[in-house]
Design a protein around this motif. Structure first.
Motif, PDB file in Angstrom:
ATOM      1  N   ALA A  21       0.838  -1.205   0.000  1.00 53.26           N
ATOM      2  CA  ALA A  21       0.000   0.000   0.000  1.00 53.26           C
ATOM      3  C   ALA A  21       0.872   1.253   0.000  1.00 53.26           C
ATOM      4  O   ALA A  21       0.573   2.223  -0.703  1.00 53.26           O
ATOM      5  CB  ALA A  21      -0.935  -0.013   1.203  1.00 53.26           C
ATOM      6  N   GLN A  22       1.963   1.228   0.757  1.00 55.21           N
ATOM      7  CA  GLN A  22       2.880   2.373   0.806  1.00 55.21           C
ATOM      8  C   GLN A  22       3.522   2.597  -0.569  1.00 55.21           C
ATOM      9  O   GLN A  22       3.627   3.733  -1.040  1.00 55.21           O
ATOM     10  CB  GLN A  22       3.953   2.130   1.862  1.00 55.21           C
ATOM     11  CG  GLN A  22       4.960   3.241   1.977  1.00 55.21           C
ATOM     12  CD  GLN A  22       6.049   2.907   3.002  1.00 55.21           C
ATOM     13  OE1 GLN A  22       6.340   1.740   3.259  1.00 55.21           O
ATOM     14  NE2 GLN A  22       6.634   3.929   3.566  1.00 55.21           N
ATOM     15  N   VAL A  24       2.323   1.771  -3.513  1.00 55.12           N
ATOM     16  CA  VAL A  24       1.301   2.304  -4.426  1.00 55.12           C
ATOM     17  C   VAL A  24       1.056   3.779  -4.140  1.00 55.12           C
ATOM     18  O   VAL A  24       0.948   4.591  -5.058  1.00 55.12           O
ATOM     19  CB  VAL A  24      -0.002   1.484  -4.323  1.00 55.12           C
ATOM     20  CG1 VAL A  24      -1.125   2.146  -5.099  1.00 55.12           C
ATOM     21  CG2 VAL A  24       0.222   0.058  -4.828  1.00 55.12           C
ATOM     22  N   ARG A  25       0.971   4.158  -2.865  1.00 59.66           N
ATOM     23  CA  ARG A  25       0.747   5.571  -2.498  1.00 59.66           C
ATOM     24  C   ARG A  25       1.860   6.483  -2.992  1.00 59.66           C
ATOM     25  O   ARG A  25       1.638   7.659  -3.249  1.00 59.66           O
ATOM     26  CB  ARG A  25       0.617   5.715  -0.983  1.00 59.66           C
ATOM     27  CG  ARG A  25      -0.741   5.382  -0.465  1.00 59.66           C
ATOM     28  CD  ARG A  25      -0.875   5.792   0.994  1.00 59.66           C
ATOM     29  NE  ARG A  25      -1.716   4.834   1.667  1.00 59.66           N
ATOM     30  CZ  ARG A  25      -1.289   3.869   2.471  1.00 59.66           C
ATOM     31  NH1 ARG A  25      -0.018   3.741   2.753  1.00 59.66           N
ATOM     32  NH2 ARG A  25      -2.137   3.031   3.009  1.00 59.66           N
ATOM     33  N   ASP A  26       3.068   5.945  -3.114  1.00 61.10           N
ATOM     34  CA  ASP A  26       4.226   6.740  -3.534  1.00 61.10           C
ATOM     35  C   ASP A  26       4.523   6.622  -5.034  1.00 61.10           C
ATOM     36  O   ASP A  26       5.461   7.233  -5.521  1.00 61.10           O
ATOM     37  CB  ASP A  26       5.471   6.307  -2.756  1.00 61.10           C
ATOM     38  CG  ASP A  26       5.373   6.611  -1.275  1.00 61.10           C
ATOM     39  OD1 ASP A  26       4.570   7.482  -0.893  1.00 61.10           O
ATOM     40  OD2 ASP A  26       6.102   5.961  -0.495  1.00 61.10           O
ATOM     41  N   VAL A  40      -6.371  -0.894  -6.184  1.00 59.80           N
ATOM     42  CA  VAL A  40      -5.429   0.136  -5.737  1.00 59.80           C
ATOM     43  C   VAL A  40      -5.848   1.567  -6.054  1.00 59.80           C
ATOM     44  O   VAL A  40      -5.194   2.509  -5.636  1.00 59.80           O
ATOM     45  CB  VAL A  40      -4.018  -0.108  -6.316  1.00 59.80           C
ATOM     46  CG1 VAL A  40      -3.470  -1.444  -5.860  1.00 59.80           C
ATOM     47  CG2 VAL A  40      -3.994   0.001  -7.825  1.00 59.80           C
ATOM     48  N   ARG A  41      -6.957   1.747  -6.769  1.00 62.32           N
ATOM     49  CA  ARG A  41      -7.355   3.089  -7.225  1.00 62.32           C
ATOM     50  C   ARG A  41      -7.396   4.113  -6.087  1.00 62.32           C
ATOM     51  O   ARG A  41      -6.906   5.223  -6.230  1.00 62.32           O
ATOM     52  CB  ARG A  41      -8.715   3.028  -7.906  1.00 62.32           C
ATOM     53  CG  ARG A  41      -9.169   4.346  -8.484  1.00 62.32           C
ATOM     54  CD  ARG A  41     -10.540   4.237  -9.142  1.00 62.32           C
ATOM     55  NE  ARG A  41     -10.642   3.126 -10.053  1.00 62.32           N
ATOM     56  CZ  ARG A  41     -10.416   3.203 -11.357  1.00 62.32           C
ATOM     57  NH1 ARG A  41     -10.089   4.348 -11.903  1.00 62.32           N
ATOM     58  NH2 ARG A  41     -10.529   2.139 -12.119  1.00 62.32           N
ATOM     59  N   LEU A  43      -5.718   4.299  -3.465  1.00 60.23           N
ATOM     60  CA  LEU A  43      -4.399   4.570  -2.896  1.00 60.23           C
ATOM     61  C   LEU A  43      -3.513   5.403  -3.816  1.00 60.23           C
ATOM     62  O   LEU A  43      -2.521   5.973  -3.376  1.00 60.23           O
ATOM     63  CB  LEU A  43      -3.675   3.249  -2.603  1.00 60.23           C
ATOM     64  CG  LEU A  43      -4.361   2.299  -1.634  1.00 60.23           C
ATOM     65  CD1 LEU A  43      -3.593   0.990  -1.578  1.00 60.23           C
ATOM     66  CD2 LEU A  43      -4.472   2.924  -0.264  1.00 60.23           C
ATOM     67  N   LEU A  44      -3.860   5.451  -5.099  1.00 60.67           N
ATOM     68  CA  LEU A  44      -2.992   6.116  -6.072  1.00 60.67           C
ATOM     69  C   LEU A  44      -2.906   7.620  -5.843  1.00 60.67           C
ATOM     70  O   LEU A  44      -3.923   8.272  -5.598  1.00 60.67           O
ATOM     71  CB  LEU A  44      -3.516   5.890  -7.487  1.00 60.67           C
ATOM     72  CG  LEU A  44      -3.367   4.498  -8.056  1.00 60.67           C
ATOM     73  CD1 LEU A  44      -4.092   4.398  -9.382  1.00 60.67           C
ATOM     74  CD2 LEU A  44      -1.915   4.149  -8.220  1.00 60.67           C
ATOM     75  N   PRO A  45      -1.703   8.172  -5.953  1.00 62.42           N
ATOM     76  CA  PRO A  45      -1.573   9.627  -5.902  1.00 62.42           C
ATOM     77  C   PRO A  45      -2.280  10.233  -7.121  1.00 62.42           C
ATOM     78  O   PRO A  45      -2.347   9.615  -8.186  1.00 62.42           O
ATOM     79  CB  PRO A  45      -0.073   9.871  -5.989  1.00 62.42           C
ATOM     80  CG  PRO A  45       0.593   8.567  -5.898  1.00 62.42           C
ATOM     81  CD  PRO A  45      -0.423   7.502  -6.119  1.00 62.42           C
ATOM     82  N   GLU A  46      -2.819  11.411  -6.958  1.00 58.98           N
ATOM     83  CA  GLU A  46      -3.536  12.069  -8.046  1.00 58.98           C
ATOM     84  C   GLU A  46      -2.673  12.228  -9.294  1.00 58.98           C
ATOM     85  O   GLU A  46      -3.159  12.135 -10.414  1.00 58.98           O
ATOM     86  CB  GLU A  46      -4.024  13.435  -7.575  1.00 58.98           C
ATOM     87  CG  GLU A  46      -5.157  13.986  -8.384  1.00 58.98           C
ATOM     88  CD  GLU A  46      -5.769  15.200  -7.732  1.00 58.98           C
ATOM     89  OE1 GLU A  46      -5.754  16.257  -8.389  1.00 58.98           O
ATOM     90  OE2 GLU A  46      -6.238  15.083  -6.598  1.00 58.98           O
TER      91      GLU A  46
END
Length: 66
Positions: A21-22, A24-26, A40-41, A43-46
């Motif tokens: 998750a981390q 994917v967030r990055d 994962v949608r 969690l995704l950064p914009e």
């Protein structure tokens, strides 16, 4: 550049590891089919670029095609 391979498992977002998750967030770029993208949608950064996996002919791959 660093590349991470993260499996989305059977489609349950709660089964992602904390580290996955981390990552994917990055992420700056994500290659995901529709099923994985649903996981994962949120969690995704914009600003992340999302690409679909394709085969040699350029045809989009899905879980059924694998």
């Amino acid at each position: 550049m660093t590349v991470h391979l993260v499996g989305a498992g059977p489609g349950d977002p709660e089964l992602l590891t904390v580290r996955a998750a981390q990552i994917v967030r990055d992420a700056q770029v994500v290659i995901a089919d529709d099923a994985a993208l649903e996981v994962v949608r949120a969690l995704l950064p914009e600003a992340a670029e999302v690409l679909a996996p394709v085969d040699e002919s350029g045809k989009a791959l899905t879980l059924a095609a694998r």
